[in-house]
Design a protein around this motif. Structure first.
Motif, short mmCIF file in Angstrom:
data_model
loop_
_atom_site.label_atom_id
_atom_site.label_comp_id
_atom_site.label_asym_id
_atom_site.label_seq_id
_atom_site.Cartn_x
_atom_site.Cartn_y
_atom_site.Cartn_z
N ALA A 366 0.74 -1.19 -0.12
CA ALA A 366 -0.14 0.04 0.14
C ALA A 366 0.71 1.22 -0.02
N ASN A 367 1.98 1.24 0.33
CA ASN A 367 2.91 2.29 0.53
C ASN A 367 3.56 2.91 -0.47
N PHE A 402 6.07 10.64 -20.64
CA PHE A 402 5.39 10.24 -21.63
C PHE A 402 3.95 9.96 -21.61
N PHE A 403 3.76 9.17 -20.31
CA PHE A 403 2.48 8.67 -20.11
C PHE A 403 1.48 9.76 -19.39
N ASP A 404 2.01 10.94 -19.30
CA ASP A 404 1.17 11.84 -18.62
C ASP A 404 0.78 11.46 -16.97
N LEU A 405 1.91 11.34 -16.40
CA LEU A 405 1.59 10.83 -15.07
C LEU A 405 2.47 11.67 -14.05
N GLU A 406 3.17 12.75 -14.59
CA GLU A 406 3.90 13.48 -13.62
C GLU A 406 3.06 14.04 -12.55
N GLU A 407 1.98 14.37 -12.58
CA GLU A 407 1.16 14.77 -11.40
C GLU A 407 0.92 13.84 -10.25
N GLU A 408 1.16 12.42 -10.91
CA GLU A 408 0.64 11.41 -9.96
C GLU A 408 2.01 10.60 -9.39
N ALA A 409 3.04 11.10 -9.81
CA ALA A 409 4.23 10.50 -9.33
C ALA A 409 4.36 10.15 -7.95
N THR A 410 4.17 11.25 -6.86
CA THR A 410 4.24 10.91 -5.68
C THR A 410 3.04 10.59 -4.92
N LEU A 411 2.03 10.34 -5.77
CA LEU A 411 0.55 9.62 -5.13
C LEU A 411 0.75 8.40 -4.99
N LEU A 412 0.22 7.73 -3.89
CA LEU A 412 0.13 6.28 -3.70
C LEU A 412 -0.49 5.68 -5.07
N LYS A 414 -1.99 2.93 -5.22
CA LYS A 414 -3.48 2.26 -5.09
C LYS A 414 -4.70 3.60 -5.37
N SER A 415 -4.13 4.69 -5.17
CA SER A 415 -5.18 5.77 -5.33
C SER A 415 -5.41 6.31 -6.57
N LEU A 416 -4.57 5.68 -7.52
CA LEU A 416 -4.82 6.19 -9.05
C LEU A 416 -6.01 5.69 -9.77
N LEU A 418 -8.24 3.89 -12.58
CA LEU A 418 -7.65 2.65 -13.21
C LEU A 418 -6.74 2.87 -14.32
N GLU A 419 -7.16 3.86 -15.26
CA GLU A 419 -6.29 4.02 -16.44
C GLU A 419 -4.85 4.51 -16.17
N LYS A 420 -4.91 5.26 -15.38
CA LYS A 420 -3.47 5.89 -14.73
C LYS A 420 -2.83 4.71 -14.30
N MET A 421 -3.27 3.86 -13.73
CA MET A 421 -2.73 2.46 -12.94
C MET A 421 -2.02 1.76 -14.07
N ARG A 422 -3.08 1.53 -15.22
CA ARG A 422 -2.59 0.59 -16.31
C ARG A 422 -1.44 1.31 -17.12
N TRP A 423 -1.38 2.83 -17.28
CA TRP A 423 -0.31 3.42 -17.91
C TRP A 423 0.97 3.13 -17.30
N ALA A 424 0.54 3.17 -15.85
CA ALA A 424 1.96 3.34 -14.85
C ALA A 424 2.66 1.61 -14.96
N LEU A 425 1.73 0.80 -15.14
CA LEU A 425 2.16 -0.71 -15.27
C LEU A 425 2.77 -0.77 -16.49
N LEU A 426 2.46 -0.32 -17.59
CA LEU A 426 2.85 -0.38 -18.84
C LEU A 426 4.60 0.11 -18.87
N ALA A 427 4.52 1.48 -18.01
CA ALA A 427 5.82 2.26 -18.06
C ALA A 427 6.69 1.22 -17.18
N ARG A 428 6.26 0.45 -16.32
CA ARG A 428 6.90 -0.34 -15.43
C ARG A 428 7.74 -1.51 -16.13
N ALA A 429 6.85 -2.12 -17.04
CA ALA A 429 7.21 -3.19 -17.87
C ALA A 429 8.35 -2.73 -18.86
N LEU A 430 8.00 -1.59 -19.36
CA LEU A 430 9.11 -1.11 -20.52
C LEU A 430 10.45 -0.32 -20.06
N ILE A 431 10.44 0.06 -18.86
CA ILE A 431 11.46 0.76 -18.43
C ILE A 431 12.67 0.03 -18.51
#
Ligand SMILES: Nc1ncnc2c1ncn2[C@@H]1O[C@H](COP(=O)(O)OP(=O)(O)OP(=O)(O)O)[C@@H](O)[C@H]1O
Length: 500
Positions: A366-367, A402-412, A414-416, A418-431
């Protein structure tokens, strides 16, 4: 008994700390079955949560006459304390957990029987849902309706996605609801089950349960009588289902700055001649052959679709590729030029693979912030537990840009939304610049605008960079056009084909 079930009048509503609707009005009458569509999945969830009483209402009024009727009728039996007890809800996320709740890897708990044994069985889970409640739905009737009889002694963790989805619906019915709210209930279901979904809704309604579901404009099941579209003001349009236009009302509006990809994924040939080579691979569970002599070779840059109905073995096959199936050791499996079972670690296998599945989201502690989740892709861990280098942090920032997640960078994470979570997971897979990207229902649950963008993104990613892709989806329309080879699983056997 009032004809009106529920009424929302001019409400200004916030959900999870963000404004959702400016002026939401909605009226639900007895006998109506609603499908709620929107260009934003987040608004759909906010809408359902409003019906459940889980959003903040700043102004306006919500009344729930259905609750008054039933509360009066039932209060003598002391089964109902609030309107919430009269509602059932199935979310998009599966909520089953093993008893110890230890989840180191994604599939490992499922395909490693000693851990799976700690989870409840289908029957135990349904008994829990029923508890002391009495009503029209019995264990036997929901198992029959949702085709769960053959699975009754199966551990929850061993179920396929489609099987879990059916179980969720059965659990909802056993709560004996008067109102059944379903958030994208058809996600993860194969085409045949989706086509039969209308019949299922009708049976549920015939038993006196009122149904409202969120879905995409392309996926409105039979049995729905009314359709409402949401935007940030509230309900923007309403149709009777027989008057609903075939073409979706909204177009793809969003895109990424593709030019950034040159820096994120610079052209580089793969270090391997063959990425995956499965020779006559078979997997059985207690006498049931899930995979039967599968041959599959994946070369660098190839684009594959892996398909087959619910329970046909797609996830089992993927668990082999990402090193999380203990039965792989005894098989003839070559991953990135190395035979499985020759002293390699699970990390050696995972390093060249990027993997995205929607359920991954619930495995992160969760953290974890959005940035940490993306950075954890470098280490193939579910969350960040090592200090990343400055270079790694820079790359994560660029992916977030790239995925327009800059504002979410420091957010938890699990609070994102659904679509932001999915783009973050794709970024995680590609990094980590993988050789092989496995997308297991990766765009499921996204609205049609985002699914379109997902397809486009996968095509753009592989324009300059040598990326092999395995795309798993029950929705043919979600498969990117660059995917030109197919492995179809049918009763354990694999059938290979290529598009010309
Ligand atoms: N550890 C296990 N023990 C027993 N049965 C298992 C185990 N793991 C999977 N199965 C069974 O194997 C079958 C194949 O499951 P799998 O998840 O691979 O199917 P799938 O094609 O991915 O399905 P879906 O489309 O629903 O996701 C299912 O019937 C499942 O219940």
């Amino acid at each position: 008994m009032s004809q009106n079930l529920l009424e929302i009048r001019q409400c200004k509503i916030a959900y999870k700390g963000k404004q959702a609707f400016d002026q939401l009005s909605f009226s639900w009458e007895r006998g109506q079955c609603w499908a709620i569509i929107s260009a934003s999945g987040w608004l759909q969830t906010a809408f359902i949560e409003t019906l459940r009483g889980n959003s903040v209402v700043f102004s306006g009024q919500i009344s729930r006459p259905f609750a008054m009727d039933y509360l009066e009728e039932k209060s003598q039996k002391k089964e109902v304390n609030s309107f919430r007890d009269l509602m059932a809800y199935v979310s998009q996320a599966y909520t089953f957990k093993n008893k110890s709740n230890l989840q180191n890897f994604y599939f490992q708990q499922r395909f490693n029987s000693s851990e799976s044994d700690e989870a409840s069985t289908v029957k135990e889970y349904l008994e829990d849902c029923l508890g002391e409640k009495k009503g029209v739905w019995t264990l036997a009737s929901v198992m029959e309706l949702l085709d769960l009889k053959a699975l009754k002694d199966e551990s929850l963790l061993k179920l396929s996605n489609g099987e879990s989805r059916r179980l969720n619906l059965a659990g909802g019915l056993l709560k004996q609801p008067k109102i059944f709210l379903m958030d994208y209930p058809m996600t993860g279901l194969d085409k045949t089950t989706r086509n039969n979904f209308g019949g299922l809704i009708k049976k549920i309604q015939e038993a006196g349960v009122h149904v409202l579901l969120t879905t995409s404009a392309e996926d409105i099941p039979d049995g729905v009588s009314h359709i409402a579209e949401l935007d940030s003001r509230g309900v923007s349009q309403i149709w009777l289902s027989n008057e609903f236009p075939q073409e979706p009302a909204y177009q793809v509006k969003k895109s990424w700055d593709w030019s950034l990809l040159n820096e994120l994924l610079p052209p580089s040939p793969s270090d391997h001649q063959v990425l995956v080579d499965l020779r006559q691979v078979s997997i059985s569970y207690g006498g049931k052959k899930v995979l039967d002599r599968i041959n599959w070779k994946i070369n660098p840059g190839e684009k594959w679709q892996l398909k087959g109905p619910n329970g046909s073995g797609k996830s089992t096959l993927i668990s082999i590729l990402i090193g999380e199936n203990p039965q792989a050791y005894s098989q003839s499996i070559y991953l990135f030029g190395r035979k499985r079972g020759t002293g390699e670690s699970i990390w050696d296998i995972k390093r060249p693979i990027g993997f995205v599945a929607p359920e991954l989201a619930r495995f992160f502690p969760a953290n974890q912030t959005c940035e940490k989740v993306i950075l954890s892709g470098f280490f193939d861990t579910m969350g960040l537990f090592k200090k990343p280098t400055e270079q790694q942090k820079n790359l994560a920032s660029k992916w977030m840009q790239f995925f327009d997640l800059e504002e979410e960078a420091t957010l938890l994470f699990k609070s994102l939304s659904l679509e932001k979570m999915r783009w973050a997971l794709l970024a995680r897979a590609l990094i980590k610049k993988p050789d092989l990207l496995i997308l297991d229902e990766a765009s499921q649950g996204l609205d049609s605008m985002q699914r379109q963008l997902f397809k486009e993104t996968i095509s753009e990613l592989s324009k300059t960079y040598s990326l092999a892709v395995i795309f798993v989806s029950h929705y043919e329309e979600d498969v990117p056009s660059i995917v030109n080879q197919t492995l179809e699983l049918q009763a354990g056997k694999g059938v290979l084909s290529s598009k010309t």
